[in-house]
Write a protein that holds these residues in place. Structure first.
Motif, PDB file in Angstrom:
ATOM      1  N   VAL A 389     -10.733   5.224  -3.171  1.00 41.68           N
ATOM      2  CA  VAL A 389     -10.130   6.451  -3.657  1.00 41.68           C
ATOM      3  C   VAL A 389      -9.901   6.184  -4.899  1.00 41.68           C
ATOM      4  O   VAL A 389      -9.337   5.202  -5.446  1.00 41.68           O
ATOM      5  CB  VAL A 389      -8.975   6.644  -2.793  1.00 41.68           C
ATOM      6  CG1 VAL A 389      -8.633   8.257  -3.493  1.00 41.68           C
ATOM      7  CG2 VAL A 389      -9.373   6.782  -1.426  1.00 41.68           C
ATOM      8  N   GLU A 420      -4.287  12.044   7.189  1.00 39.32           N
ATOM      9  CA  GLU A 420      -3.606  10.897   7.071  1.00 39.32           C
ATOM     10  C   GLU A 420      -3.441  10.768   5.239  1.00 39.32           C
ATOM     11  O   GLU A 420      -4.475  10.862   4.742  1.00 39.32           O
ATOM     12  CB  GLU A 420      -4.134   9.437   7.327  1.00 39.32           C
ATOM     13  CG  GLU A 420      -3.415   8.293   6.924  1.00 39.32           C
ATOM     14  CD  GLU A 420      -4.024   7.056   7.767  1.00 39.32           C
ATOM     15  OE1 GLU A 420      -3.628   5.917   7.463  1.00 39.32           O
ATOM     16  OE2 GLU A 420      -4.870   7.177   8.614  1.00 39.32           O
ATOM     17  N   VAL A 422      -3.622   9.346   1.886  1.00 41.59           N
ATOM     18  CA  VAL A 422      -4.308   7.936   1.200  1.00 41.59           C
ATOM     19  C   VAL A 422      -3.996   8.021  -0.240  1.00 41.59           C
ATOM     20  O   VAL A 422      -3.663   8.984  -0.874  1.00 41.59           O
ATOM     21  CB  VAL A 422      -5.712   8.199   1.268  1.00 41.59           C
ATOM     22  CG1 VAL A 422      -6.568   8.005   2.690  1.00 41.59           C
ATOM     23  CG2 VAL A 422      -6.578   9.532   0.635  1.00 41.59           C
ATOM     24  N   ARG A 423      -4.150   6.786  -1.012  1.00 43.03           N
ATOM     25  CA  ARG A 423      -3.603   6.572  -2.377  1.00 43.03           C
ATOM     26  C   ARG A 423      -4.836   6.250  -3.034  1.00 43.03           C
ATOM     27  O   ARG A 423      -5.631   5.607  -2.356  1.00 43.03           O
ATOM     28  CB  ARG A 423      -2.431   5.694  -2.216  1.00 43.03           C
ATOM     29  CG  ARG A 423      -1.420   6.009  -1.337  1.00 43.03           C
ATOM     30  CD  ARG A 423      -0.516   4.767  -1.088  1.00 43.03           C
ATOM     31  NE  ARG A 423      -1.166   3.850  -0.213  1.00 43.03           N
ATOM     32  CZ  ARG A 423      -0.827   2.648   0.120  1.00 43.03           C
ATOM     33  NH1 ARG A 423       0.428   2.280  -0.024  1.00 43.03           N
ATOM     34  NH2 ARG A 423      -1.635   1.688   0.681  1.00 43.03           N
ATOM     35  N   ASP A 426      -6.846   3.008  -1.870  1.00 47.54           N
ATOM     36  CA  ASP A 426      -7.147   2.863  -0.494  1.00 47.54           C
ATOM     37  C   ASP A 426      -8.652   2.935  -0.184  1.00 47.54           C
ATOM     38  O   ASP A 426      -9.381   3.500  -1.444  1.00 47.54           O
ATOM     39  CB  ASP A 426      -6.453   3.678   0.195  1.00 47.54           C
ATOM     40  CG  ASP A 426      -4.920   3.441   0.441  1.00 47.54           C
ATOM     41  OD1 ASP A 426      -4.621   2.095   0.169  1.00 47.54           O
ATOM     42  OD2 ASP A 426      -4.125   4.229   0.560  1.00 47.54           O
ATOM     43  N   VAL A 428     -11.837   4.838   2.430  1.00 44.18           N
ATOM     44  CA  VAL A 428     -12.221   5.632   3.576  1.00 44.18           C
ATOM     45  C   VAL A 428     -13.577   5.577   3.772  1.00 44.18           C
ATOM     46  O   VAL A 428     -14.305   5.004   2.952  1.00 44.18           O
ATOM     47  CB  VAL A 428     -11.943   7.143   3.003  1.00 44.18           C
ATOM     48  CG1 VAL A 428     -10.226   7.525   2.638  1.00 44.18           C
ATOM     49  CG2 VAL A 428     -12.699   7.498   1.985  1.00 44.18           C
ATOM     50  N   VAL A 449      -9.642   5.260   7.607  1.00 45.87           N
ATOM     51  CA  VAL A 449      -8.804   4.961   6.247  1.00 45.87           C
ATOM     52  C   VAL A 449      -8.153   3.629   6.327  1.00 45.87           C
ATOM     53  O   VAL A 449      -7.895   3.258   7.451  1.00 45.87           O
ATOM     54  CB  VAL A 449      -7.542   6.148   6.264  1.00 45.87           C
ATOM     55  CG1 VAL A 449      -6.681   5.930   5.116  1.00 45.87           C
ATOM     56  CG2 VAL A 449      -8.047   7.605   6.190  1.00 45.87           C
ATOM     57  N   ARG A 450      -8.454   2.931   5.209  1.00 49.24           N
ATOM     58  CA  ARG A 450      -7.882   1.546   5.258  1.00 49.24           C
ATOM     59  C   ARG A 450      -6.822   1.497   4.018  1.00 49.24           C
ATOM     60  O   ARG A 450      -7.478   1.625   2.905  1.00 49.24           O
ATOM     61  CB  ARG A 450      -8.973   0.734   5.241  1.00 49.24           C
ATOM     62  CG  ARG A 450      -8.703  -0.938   4.863  1.00 49.24           C
ATOM     63  CD  ARG A 450      -9.615  -1.866   5.175  1.00 49.24           C
ATOM     64  NE  ARG A 450     -10.749  -1.769   4.247  1.00 49.24           N
ATOM     65  CZ  ARG A 450     -10.856  -2.325   2.919  1.00 49.24           C
ATOM     66  NH1 ARG A 450      -9.637  -3.051   2.712  1.00 49.24           N
ATOM     67  NH2 ARG A 450     -11.587  -2.150   1.922  1.00 49.24           N
ATOM     68  N   ARG A 451      -5.717   1.341   4.301  1.00 47.96           N
ATOM     69  CA  ARG A 451      -4.655   1.132   3.221  1.00 47.96           C
ATOM     70  C   ARG A 451      -4.685  -0.321   3.088  1.00 47.96           C
ATOM     71  O   ARG A 451      -4.845  -1.134   3.710  1.00 47.96           O
ATOM     72  CB  ARG A 451      -3.190   1.451   3.801  1.00 47.96           C
ATOM     73  CG  ARG A 451      -3.000   3.024   4.366  1.00 47.96           C
ATOM     74  CD  ARG A 451      -1.865   3.123   4.905  1.00 47.96           C
ATOM     75  NE  ARG A 451      -0.651   2.938   4.268  1.00 47.96           N
ATOM     76  CZ  ARG A 451      -0.226   4.229   3.435  1.00 47.96           C
ATOM     77  NH1 ARG A 451      -0.991   5.294   3.228  1.00 47.96           N
ATOM     78  NH2 ARG A 451       0.731   3.960   2.643  1.00 47.96           N
ATOM     79  N   GLY A 455      -3.769   0.263  -3.018  1.00 47.90           N
ATOM     80  CA  GLY A 455      -2.983   1.333  -2.919  1.00 47.90           C
ATOM     81  C   GLY A 455      -1.758   1.201  -2.906  1.00 47.90           C
ATOM     82  O   GLY A 455      -0.625   2.041  -3.495  1.00 47.90           O
TER      83      GLY A 455
END
Length: 495
Positions: A389, A420, A422-423, A426, A428, A449-451, A455
């Protein structure tokens, strides 16, 4: 007695200048200046970080300086500084043409800016200081990185090539390489702060090692980056076909965090024009590299730089460029109409091409590349990609309720905003449903989604309350202490 003073930096040109501007921001903030808000009506200090490569760069600079003259006259204490390649080239000319400029500094002594500003204020006269050689490698200076999750890392400065259209070697000097240990230490420090993606930068990035006597230094550096835990993506720019060797291709293919993306400047597909440009490769060599890269990394996205209308270019020469473009299947090409760069050999060559001819050829090249870019992007439809992202990549994201980011091969992807949060930084996982020439769409739901630590870093930066500025004190500002995270510099794209 401290006085709060704001600054603004206006950057032109290549990644090297973008990164130098991060250093200039770091230096000014280390000296107590504060960045002017975007909606502010000007700043107390305006710094131009200039480029001498583009056409009419000097006219644009003096036009911008002229617009600031009345503003400075009505703002007591305002200062204007000019740095970068054009400052290195024009030196005293700048102050003669724009006597309201307070400081002129070169590419080799950006670390002097706060001192020069203070000296100009105290002495009430312009300060012009142009170093002829690098005083300190830029990565030893403080920095204010623009991104919390991605960073430039400079591995060299300068260039040993003598391309007839390029003035950069005369302004940036001969290539000077950093020690591998210093580069890796900087990357590790950046990763410890949450940076997940780094871009290795140099004027001629894959010539790295020529200054330290190791012909395989660049491939070794790529492999060493692969061993840094937490570093998810490694990119580099700009390489030169002359120095692009098989060991680099192998390192790219065999190092998981080195991304399947390659920017390889072509400039022309004509052997005759390449010789006139003093480019030390020919069409066959270039296409051979592309073939090897595709064999090792079938999904790699390739991009390039091309100059149209170089002096003496015939229709047959241009046809060879079109042929090379068709064979190379670039995902993207940065195309330029040749224009004279004062101080370069090409500017004095016979056979300057009429503007109308250059324009017509340029339009044909752009149309061909647009068609190829779209066809190559259509091959991405149906693929599942992990997208990092990004911040500010999608100008229409708010209107479309989408977010944007970059695929591993650096293609821009717009995707449906997930439920969810996301920043930037992060990642996706998305399925590509549509392709345009310059971007991809993932219109279905995000599948994962993987934080990330990147992020987290973005969130920390944006959640932190603004620190109270210490103010710029009378007397010389302190210089020197490197920032906790040394940061990077960039490549010119002229290679």
């Amino acid at each position: 007695m401290g006085v709060e003073r704001s600054y603004e930096i206006r950057t032109y040109g290549c990644q090297m200048n973008v990164h130098d501007s991060e250093r200039l921001s770091g230096l000014l903030e280390d000296a107590g200046y504060v960045r002017a808000p975007k909606d502010a009506d000007g700043a107390d200090v305006v710094v131009f970080n200039t480029c001498a490569v583009r056409e009419n760069a000097d006219n644009r600079l003096y036009g911008n300086l002229g617009q600031l003259a009345p503003k400075k006259a009505g703002r007591p204490g305002m200062q204007i500084a000019v740095g970068g390649c054009l400052a290195q080239k024009d030196r005293d000319t700048i102050v003669k043409k724009a006597p309201w400029v307070d400081v002129v500094f070169g590419t080799h002594n950006i670390g002097k800016l706060p001192v020069l500003l203070e000296r100009a204020r105290v002495q009430e006269e312009a300060q012009v200081e142009i170093a002829e050689s690098l005083e300190a490698f830029p990565s030893t200076l403080p920095t204010r990185r623009e991104s919390a999750y991605a960073a430039w890392v400079s591995i060299s400065v300068g260039c040993n090539n003598t391309c007839t259209f390029c003035i950069v070697p005369a302004l940036r000097g001969k290539e000077k390489d950093r020690r591998p240990g210093d580069i890796l230490a900087e990357i590790e420090a950046l990763v410890s702060e949450g940076v997940a993606e780094i871009t290795l930068l140099g004027q001629n990035v894959n010539a790295y090692g020529s200054d330290i006597g190791d012909r395989e230094a660049f491939s070794k550096l790529l492999r060493a980056c692969g061993k840094i835990e937490g570093l998810e993506r490694v990119r580099f720019t700009s390489p030169h076909p002359r120095d692009f060797t098989d060991d680099v291709i192998a390192a790219m293919a065999e190092t998981p965090n080195v991304m399947p993306q390659l920017h390889m400047p072509l400039q022309s597909g004509s052997d005759r024009v390449l010789k006139a440009m003093r480019r030390s490769y020919r069409q066959e060599r270039f296409l051979g590299i592309i073939e090897k890269v595709r064999a090792a990394m079938p999904d790699a996205a390739l991009s390039t730089d091309i100059i149209v209308g170089f002096p003496g270019e015939t229709e047959e020469d241009f046809a060879q460029t079109l042929h090379t473009v068709r064979e190379s299947r670039f995902a993207q090409a940065f195309t330029f109409q040749y224009s004279k760069r004062p101080g370069t050999p090409a500017a004095e060559m016979d056979g300057q091409i009429p503007k109308v001819v250059v324009q017509e050829r340029y339009e044909r090249l752009v149309a061909l590349q647009e068609e190829i870019s779209w066809e190559e992007n259509k091959k991405q439809v149906g693929r599942t990609l992990e997208v990092m992202v990004a911040e500010g990549e999608g100008r229409k994201d708010d209107a479309t309720r989408r977010l944007s980011g970059r695929a591993p091969d650096n293609r821009l992807v717009h995707f449906t905003r997930p439920d969810e949060a996301v920043r930037p930084g992060d990642t996706v996982t998305v399925d590509i449903t549509y392709a345009a020439p310059h971007h991809l769409l993932a219109e279905g739901p995000v599948s994962a989604v993987r934080r990330t630590a990147a992020g987290d870093a973005w969130e920390r930066r944006n959640a932190a309350p603004a620190a109270k500025p210490v103010g710029v004190m009378l007397g010389l500002p302190t210089l020197g202490a490197p920032a906790a995270t040394p940061a990077p510099t960039g490549g010119c794209g002229c290679d």
